[in-house]
Design a protein around this motif. Structure first.
Motif, PDB file in Angstrom:
ATOM      1  N   GLY A  19       1.059  -1.288  -0.011  1.00 39.32           N
ATOM      2  CA  GLY A  19      -0.034  -0.103   0.047  1.00 39.32           C
ATOM      3  C   GLY A  19       0.868   1.416   0.021  1.00 39.32           C
ATOM      4  O   GLY A  19       0.703   2.465   0.444  1.00 39.32           O
ATOM      5  N   PHE A  20       2.052   1.161  -0.592  1.00 43.58           N
ATOM      6  CA  PHE A  20       2.835   2.319  -0.664  1.00 43.58           C
ATOM      7  C   PHE A  20       2.119   3.312  -1.561  1.00 43.58           C
ATOM      8  O   PHE A  20       1.484   3.046  -2.554  1.00 43.58           O
ATOM      9  CB  PHE A  20       4.381   1.929  -1.211  1.00 43.58           C
ATOM     10  CG  PHE A  20       5.211   3.280  -1.158  1.00 43.58           C
ATOM     11  CD1 PHE A  20       5.585   4.061  -0.032  1.00 43.58           C
ATOM     12  CD2 PHE A  20       5.903   3.759  -2.051  1.00 43.58           C
ATOM     13  CE1 PHE A  20       6.252   5.221   0.157  1.00 43.58           C
ATOM     14  CE2 PHE A  20       6.563   4.889  -2.172  1.00 43.58           C
ATOM     15  CZ  PHE A  20       6.749   5.442  -1.117  1.00 43.58           C
ATOM     16  N   CYS A  21       2.408   4.675  -1.622  1.00 44.90           N
ATOM     17  CA  CYS A  21       1.726   5.470  -2.364  1.00 44.90           C
ATOM     18  C   CYS A  21       1.560   5.215  -3.895  1.00 44.90           C
ATOM     19  O   CYS A  21       2.753   4.895  -4.525  1.00 44.90           O
ATOM     20  CB  CYS A  21       2.701   7.013  -2.336  1.00 44.90           C
ATOM     21  SG  CYS A  21       3.013   7.466  -0.635  1.00 44.90           S
TER      22      CYS A  21
ATOM     23  N   GLN B 254       2.295  -2.438   6.549  1.00 44.50           N
ATOM     24  CA  GLN B 254       1.229  -1.555   5.490  1.00 44.50           C
ATOM     25  C   GLN B 254       1.794  -0.148   5.687  1.00 44.50           C
ATOM     26  O   GLN B 254       2.188   0.416   6.826  1.00 44.50           O
ATOM     27  CB  GLN B 254      -0.149  -1.305   6.218  1.00 44.50           C
ATOM     28  CG  GLN B 254      -0.938  -2.795   6.236  1.00 44.50           C
ATOM     29  CD  GLN B 254      -2.381  -2.787   6.974  1.00 44.50           C
ATOM     30  OE1 GLN B 254      -2.832  -2.064   7.164  1.00 44.50           O
ATOM     31  NE2 GLN B 254      -2.442  -3.985   7.856  1.00 44.50           N
ATOM     32  N   TYR B 255       1.756   0.535   4.681  1.00 45.83           N
ATOM     33  CA  TYR B 255       2.415   1.822   4.609  1.00 45.83           C
ATOM     34  C   TYR B 255       1.788   2.814   5.535  1.00 45.83           C
ATOM     35  O   TYR B 255       0.601   2.957   5.733  1.00 45.83           O
ATOM     36  CB  TYR B 255       2.351   2.562   3.244  1.00 45.83           C
ATOM     37  CG  TYR B 255       2.970   3.707   3.132  1.00 45.83           C
ATOM     38  CD1 TYR B 255       4.508   3.898   3.470  1.00 45.83           C
ATOM     39  CD2 TYR B 255       2.252   4.899   2.785  1.00 45.83           C
ATOM     40  CE1 TYR B 255       4.877   5.279   3.576  1.00 45.83           C
ATOM     41  CE2 TYR B 255       2.679   6.145   2.767  1.00 45.83           C
ATOM     42  CZ  TYR B 255       4.174   6.342   3.305  1.00 45.83           C
ATOM     43  OH  TYR B 255       4.674   7.703   3.172  1.00 45.83           O
ATOM     44  N   SER B 256       2.844   3.523   6.272  1.00 51.66           N
ATOM     45  CA  SER B 256       2.470   4.487   7.378  1.00 51.66           C
ATOM     46  C   SER B 256       3.079   5.823   7.157  1.00 51.66           C
ATOM     47  O   SER B 256       4.443   5.572   7.250  1.00 51.66           O
ATOM     48  CB  SER B 256       2.538   3.711   8.529  1.00 51.66           C
ATOM     49  OG  SER B 256       2.847   5.053   9.452  1.00 51.66           O
TER      50      SER B 256
ATOM     51  N   ASP C 108      -0.435   9.580   0.036  1.00 55.87           N
ATOM     52  CA  ASP C 108      -0.851   8.288   0.838  1.00 55.87           C
ATOM     53  C   ASP C 108      -2.240   7.936   0.397  1.00 55.87           C
ATOM     54  O   ASP C 108      -3.179   8.122   1.078  1.00 55.87           O
ATOM     55  CB  ASP C 108      -0.703   8.438   2.150  1.00 55.87           C
ATOM     56  CG  ASP C 108      -1.051   7.201   3.068  1.00 55.87           C
ATOM     57  OD1 ASP C 108      -0.991   6.166   2.527  1.00 55.87           O
ATOM     58  OD2 ASP C 108      -1.388   7.387   4.273  1.00 55.87           O
ATOM     59  N   ASP C 109      -2.316   7.448  -0.848  1.00 54.14           N
ATOM     60  CA  ASP C 109      -3.629   7.412  -1.511  1.00 54.14           C
ATOM     61  C   ASP C 109      -4.138   6.064  -1.556  1.00 54.14           C
ATOM     62  O   ASP C 109      -5.246   5.756  -2.253  1.00 54.14           O
ATOM     63  CB  ASP C 109      -3.512   7.941  -2.873  1.00 54.14           C
ATOM     64  CG  ASP C 109      -2.489   7.214  -3.643  1.00 54.14           C
ATOM     65  OD1 ASP C 109      -1.761   6.399  -3.180  1.00 54.14           O
ATOM     66  OD2 ASP C 109      -2.257   7.294  -4.872  1.00 54.14           O
ATOM     67  N   ILE C 110      -3.686   5.127  -0.993  1.00 53.20           N
ATOM     68  CA  ILE C 110      -3.945   3.787  -0.843  1.00 53.20           C
ATOM     69  C   ILE C 110      -5.070   3.540   0.485  1.00 53.20           C
ATOM     70  O   ILE C 110      -4.657   3.798   1.338  1.00 53.20           O
ATOM     71  CB  ILE C 110      -3.094   2.476  -0.802  1.00 53.20           C
ATOM     72  CG1 ILE C 110      -2.206   2.753  -1.997  1.00 53.20           C
ATOM     73  CG2 ILE C 110      -3.731   1.121  -1.062  1.00 53.20           C
ATOM     74  CD1 ILE C 110      -2.765   2.990  -3.384  1.00 53.20           C
TER      75      ILE C 110
END
Ligand code: SAH
Ligand code: SF4
Length: 464
Positions: A307-309, A335-337, A350-352
């Motif tokens: 889920g990276f940008c 998960q991307y933070s 951060d669009d996911i």
């Protein structure tokens, strides 16, 4: 890194007369060693702090401190958010804790000690403001007395766009080889059998002394020669620096474990580019080929961010493909933070959505778990060498009593092994034959060897 920092802080406080308690009600001083890598870790630290409000109100003399990466990242803002905190100390200033605690106890008010921010000075000034803190060791603070971490490198200069570590831990600096070797000898004298060398990109280690430049392979040669040390591991590796020379050193040095944690982060070239990881999937696959050629028995582990940008479904599928092809021993999946202060936060969106991040996390984990089980099955019937750590978590949870309990240890390729054994086996290196497996654990029985019965000579005194 944080486990090691805590060991050092406790060791230095013990030198100053402190004793350790697990009961916050009894403690005069409570320190939280914090992580900033993901938002979730920070929220946990803040929640733990808020929970202490009543205790602090009742006992205003109790000193409460926040140390580690969150202290470096949030600095004074911690005092604003949690006004009853007395002390904020970054990871480059841990040596100051005993004197700062004295100042707080002396009524000098809130104390802040952090290193310089990466944009606020020359490279040399910033470097000097992040001090390594490794002189004191405390065997009691280690997960087991037979295993210890040694820091060989602090900081990081890679600046992956998602990552806060270069900001909180400062510029990359190798430690002096002579210091590392002295520390390893001290640990061996304390009964430690396995050392794990630590660095954010541990295989990029470099130290130039006079005319000689030391690399990780050079350190391994000297560490391998230390009596008492039986196993050497090192984490975390950077794919680009997994050189042939290093792999050959691991192959040729009997104490080096063929366990390589070398995070890929993504299996998509476009995502790797947005992450600014500095390699392509082709580079990563070439590294895997190199490892398999030189170390056919290596176990390789990885980290992934899902889920990276801007990560599309296709890009995520490329990560699944990479995991299928590389068959990691295990993978840590995150998960991307978004982290304020990183290039990612500044330039990328951060669009996911959260539910997509979660779904991708599950999907990747399922693939990895299936691989774990498939690759553990061939261990059935095999005898593996295990460094015994002690009673297993299950045994401790069930408060098993007596010398025969469920014991646990690890193979040199970092697989967890469990068997019914004797608590006195802790610290030994044993052969265990595997008779059952899951994706995470090998179960077995300790190999016993037939021995001739011992003859016990009896001396019988003649009675007069
Ligand atoms: N130096 C190590 C990583 C240290 S951080 C390396 O380069 O491999 C540990 C792991 O946390 C990383 O490998 C990455 O997978 C994850 N991570 C780091 N920043 C993150 C972020 N902003 N969101 C989610 N995961 C992150
Ligand atoms: Fe973070 Fe990248 Fe450095 Fe690892 S290499 S600590 S992920 S910036």
């Amino acid at each position: 890194m944080n486990v090691l920092d805590s060991e050092m802080v406790v060791a230095s406080l013990r030198k100053h007369g402190y004793r350790l308690t697990q009961d916050p009600g009894l403690a005069d001083t409570i320190l939280f060693n914090t992580c900033s890598v993901r938002e979730h870790a920070e929220e946990k630290s803040y929640n733990n702090l808020f929970h202490l409000k009543q205790l602090k109100l009742k006992h205003p003399d109790k000193i409460i401190g926040v140390i580690g990466c969150m202290a470096q990242k949030d600095q004074k803002a911690i005092f604003d958010r949690v006004p009853f905190v007395d002390l904020v100390v970054g990871p480059g200033q841990l040596h100051q804790i005993p004197s700062l605690l004295e100042k707080v106890a002396d009524g000098q008010g809130q104390q802040l000690a952090v290193s310089m921010n990466r944009r606020d000075g020359t490279q040399e000034e910033i470097r000097r403001s992040h001090e390594t803190f490794d002189p004191l060791r405390d065997p009691e603070m280690r997960p087991t007395p037979y295993q210890a971490y040694i820091r060989i490198q602090i900081g990081c200069d890679k600046f992956c766009t998602y990552c806060i570590v270069p900001m909180t831990r400062g510029p990359e600096q190798g430690r002096l080889p002579s210091q590392i070797l002295t520390e390893a000898r001290l640990l061996a004298d304390q009964g430690c059998k396995e050392i794990t060398l630590l660095g954010q990109t541990v295989n990029s280690y470099r130290f130039t002394e006079d005319t000689r430049t030391w690399r990780l392979a050079d350190l391994l040669v000297d560490l391998n020669a230390i009596d008492g040390i039986e196993r050497i591991k090192f984490v975390t590796n950077y794919p680009k620096d997994m050189t042939r020379e290093l792999l050959e050193a691991i192959r040729d040095l009997p104490k080096c474990s063929p366990y390589l944690h070398v995070p890929a982060q993504s299996g998509s070239d476009t995502v790797l580019k947005r992450m600014k990881r500095g390699y392509t999937t082709a580079d990563y696959y070439a590294m895997m080929d190199r490892i398999h050629e030189i170390l056919p028995n290596a176990a390789i582990a990885s980290d992934f961010i899902v889920g990276f940008c801007g990560e599309t479904d296709e890009e995520f599928q490329d990560t699944i493909t990479l995991v299928e092809r590389c068959r990691f021993k295990n993978s840590f999946i995150f998960q991307y933070s978004v982290r304020a202060g990183t290039k990612g936060a500044e330039l990328l969106e951060d669009d996911i959505p959260e539910e997509v991040k979660k779904r991708r996390n599950h999907e990747l984990l399922e693939v990895q778990n299936r691989i774990c089980l498939e690759d553990n099955l061939p261990f059935l019937g095999r005898s593996v060498e295990v460094l015994v750590e002690g009673p297993s978590k299950l045994s401790l949870r069930q408060k098993e009593e007596g010398p025969i309990v469920q014991m646990t240890g690890r193979t040199s390729c970092d697989r967890i092994v469990v068997w019914q054994g004797n608590t006195r086996q802790a610290g030994e290196i044993l052969q265990v034959t595997i008779d059952d497996v899951t994706g995470f654990t090998l179960f077995g029985t300790v190999d016993t060897f037939e021995t001739t019965p011992e003859l016990i000579p009896l001396t019988i005194a003649k009675s007069k």
